[in-house]
Design a protein around this motif. Structure first.
Motif, PDB file in Angstrom:
ATOM      1  N   ARG A 274      -5.497  -0.545   6.760  1.00 45.49           N
ATOM      2  CA  ARG A 274      -6.300   0.087   6.545  1.00 45.49           C
ATOM      3  C   ARG A 274      -7.933   0.143   7.023  1.00 45.49           C
ATOM      4  NH1 ARG A 274      -6.244  -3.977   1.331  1.00 45.49           N
ATOM      5  NH2 ARG A 274      -5.247  -2.366  -0.106  1.00 45.49           N
ATOM      6  N   ALA A 275      -9.082   0.785   6.445  1.00 44.71           N
ATOM      7  CA  ALA A 275     -10.300   0.854   7.270  1.00 44.71           C
ATOM      8  C   ALA A 275     -10.886  -0.991   8.547  1.00 44.71           C
ATOM      9  CB  ALA A 275     -10.951   1.057   6.184  1.00 44.71           C
ATOM     10  N   ASP A 276     -10.062  -1.458   8.238  1.00 44.87           N
ATOM     11  CA  ASP A 276     -11.160  -2.700   8.988  1.00 44.87           C
ATOM     12  C   ASP A 276      -9.793  -2.547  10.297  1.00 44.87           C
ATOM     13  OD1 ASP A 276      -8.328  -3.221   8.460  1.00 44.87           O
ATOM     14  OD2 ASP A 276      -9.435  -5.738   6.749  1.00 44.87           O
ATOM     15  N   GLY A 277      -9.282  -2.077  10.374  1.00 43.82           N
ATOM     16  CA  GLY A 277      -8.220  -1.994  11.378  1.00 43.82           C
ATOM     17  C   GLY A 277      -7.174  -3.074  11.508  1.00 43.82           C
ATOM     18  N   ARG A 278      -6.699  -3.216  10.469  1.00 44.03           N
ATOM     19  CA  ARG A 278      -5.476  -4.124  10.545  1.00 44.03           C
ATOM     20  C   ARG A 278      -4.561  -4.201  10.124  1.00 44.03           C
ATOM     21  NH1 ARG A 278      -6.217  -9.682  10.650  1.00 44.03           N
ATOM     22  NH2 ARG A 278      -4.905 -10.021   9.592  1.00 44.03           N
ATOM     23  N   VAL A 279      -3.178  -4.371  10.422  1.00 48.32           N
ATOM     24  CA  VAL A 279      -2.146  -3.697   9.654  1.00 48.32           C
ATOM     25  C   VAL A 279      -1.495  -4.359   7.962  1.00 48.32           C
ATOM     26  CG1 VAL A 279       0.583  -3.730   9.536  1.00 48.32           C
ATOM     27  CG2 VAL A 279      -0.682  -3.289  11.715  1.00 48.32           C
ATOM     28  N   TRP A 280      -1.338  -3.833   7.100  1.00 50.64           N
ATOM     29  CA  TRP A 280      -1.504  -4.113   5.638  1.00 50.64           C
ATOM     30  C   TRP A 280       0.159  -3.799   5.696  1.00 50.64           C
ATOM     31  CZ3 TRP A 280      -4.980  -7.382   2.282  1.00 50.64           C
ATOM     32  CH2 TRP A 280      -6.315  -6.917   2.837  1.00 50.64           C
ATOM     33  N   ARG A 281       1.007  -4.817   4.554  1.00 48.47           N
ATOM     34  CA  ARG A 281       2.271  -4.569   4.701  1.00 48.47           C
ATOM     35  C   ARG A 281       2.460  -5.316   2.877  1.00 48.47           C
ATOM     36  NH1 ARG A 281       5.286  -5.229   8.833  1.00 48.47           N
ATOM     37  NH2 ARG A 281       4.748  -3.528   9.497  1.00 48.47           N
ATOM     38  N   ASN A 282       3.033  -4.264   1.887  1.00 46.67           N
ATOM     39  CA  ASN A 282       3.099  -4.355   0.593  1.00 46.67           C
ATOM     40  C   ASN A 282       4.715  -5.856   0.505  1.00 46.67           C
ATOM     41  OD1 ASN A 282       1.803  -2.566  -0.463  1.00 46.67           O
ATOM     42  ND2 ASN A 282       3.076  -1.202  -0.715  1.00 46.67           N
ATOM     43  N   ASP A 283       4.309  -6.479  -0.478  1.00 46.51           N
ATOM     44  CA  ASP A 283       5.549  -7.164  -0.067  1.00 46.51           C
ATOM     45  C   ASP A 283       6.762  -6.166  -0.922  1.00 46.51           C
ATOM     46  OD1 ASP A 283       5.403  -7.387  -2.682  1.00 46.51           O
ATOM     47  OD2 ASP A 283       4.939  -9.533  -3.178  1.00 46.51           O
ATOM     48  N   SER A 284       7.592  -7.449  -0.591  1.00 48.60           N
ATOM     49  CA  SER A 284       9.336  -6.803  -1.018  1.00 48.60           C
ATOM     50  C   SER A 284       9.048  -5.979  -2.135  1.00 48.60           C
ATOM     51  CB  SER A 284      10.242  -7.771  -0.670  1.00 48.60           C
ATOM     52  OG  SER A 284      10.587  -8.753  -1.731  1.00 48.60           O
TER      53      SER A 284
END
Length: 310
Positions: A274-284
């Motif tokens: 995301r635009a904050d430079g963090r890695v995000w991930r959907n749950d399963s």
């Protein structure tokens, strides 16, 4: 039609559809030119079956700003939008990974003046195919500028005519998007039209497929709505994956139009920067998304966290 894909061994990623295919034999690594009909004839591999330490593809959303306010938007507009130097830092990291596909989304990425340079930076590693996901509003005026920098463009359309599309995405958005698609197709940029599949769009899915064919798109994607971002306010719009698959199976598909249905099952564990430079991930289940950690190196894209859990 010859297009650019990204390969690693026998895996081939299509930047237009966002799908990864398995070739009958290994064909090398890196960016590669192949016939679309050849690749689309190979079986699709679900992300969970890839046995890779990092994702085959990621969505990078370097911008939160958008000129439209779509009710089903996945983005979180409360996320801090990083500055220019941070965008370039993320682009350089992505260039140094073995991710096969990087889709630059938003927000609305065509609001970024440095978008061509960001695309080139990601491609400079020689490993990834890049795409842009856009609402199409600015595509008509920027298509020529982007033609030599992107491997595909995905345009979001949620209705087959101005009345139904604009009711979701806002006045004039259909006509602007269609003009943008026509401009991109004329420049021979591979265009994938994608529709968010929800109760209000399910009834005219066939019309959307027919429109994609008429506009000269190379493919059409129906994306199951995810109750993430603004979409959390629309629980009654959700279709089950079984309903979506039945709808998709009933479609009359025009010749040479490559089709994709992204179910929520397939969207599980998908990785977003995301635009904050963090890695995000959907749950399963792809019903929620969580932030993991800042993207500081390619290792931060690993499909397990630092303590070894999924």
């Amino acid at each position: 039609m010859m297009r650019t894909f990204a390969a690693h061994g026998d895996l081939v990623h299509d930047p237009a559809s966002g799908m990864t295919h398995r070739a009958p034999t290994p064909i090398g690594s890196g960016r590669i030119t192949l016939a679309q009909t050849t690749v689309t004839a190979w079986p699709v591999v679900a992300p969970r079956d890839l046995d890779r330490p990092i994702p085959d593809s990621v969505c990078w959303s370097p911008i939160v700003r958008c000129n439209l306010q779509c009710p089903q938007c996945l983005d979180d507009n409360t996320v801090r939008e990083a500055n220019l130097s941070e965008r370039w830092r993320v682009a350089r990291i992505l260039a140094d990974t073995d991710v096969l596909g990087v889709d630059i989304s938003g927000g609305e990425p065509l609001l970024l003046r440095d978008l061509p340079e960001l695309l080139d930076t990601v491609r400079s590693g020689g490993r990834s195919a890049v795409s842009i996901t856009t609402n199409g509003w600015h595509l008509g005026r920027r298509a020529a500028e982007l033609a030599e920098h992107t491997d595909a463009i995905r345009v979001s359309l949620d209705g087959p005519d101005p009345g139904r599309h604009d009711a979701i995405r806002g006045p004039l958005s259909f006509d602007r998007a269609v003009r943008g698609i026509q401009a991109a197709v004329a420049l021979r940029i591979p265009v994938q039209i994608q529709t968010v599949l929800m109760r209000r769009t399910a009834g005219y899915l066939q019309e959307m497929v027919n429109l994609a064919a008429r506009l000269g798109a190379c493919g059409f994607s129906a994306l199951q709505m995810l109750p993430i971002g603004a979409g959390t306010a629309l629980p009654d719009e959700l279709l089950s994956d079984d309903e979506a698959m039945r709808l998709f199976a009933a479609l009359d598909v025009p010749e040479r139009l490559h089709m994709r249905l992204r179910t929520r099952d397939v969207a599980g564990n998908f990785t977003v920067i995301r635009a904050d430079g963090r890695v995000w991930r959907n749950d399963s289940t792809a019903l929620n998304i969580g932030g993991l950690h800042p993207l500081r190196s390619a290792a931060d894209l690993a499909l397990t966290t630092r303590d070894g859990t999924a």
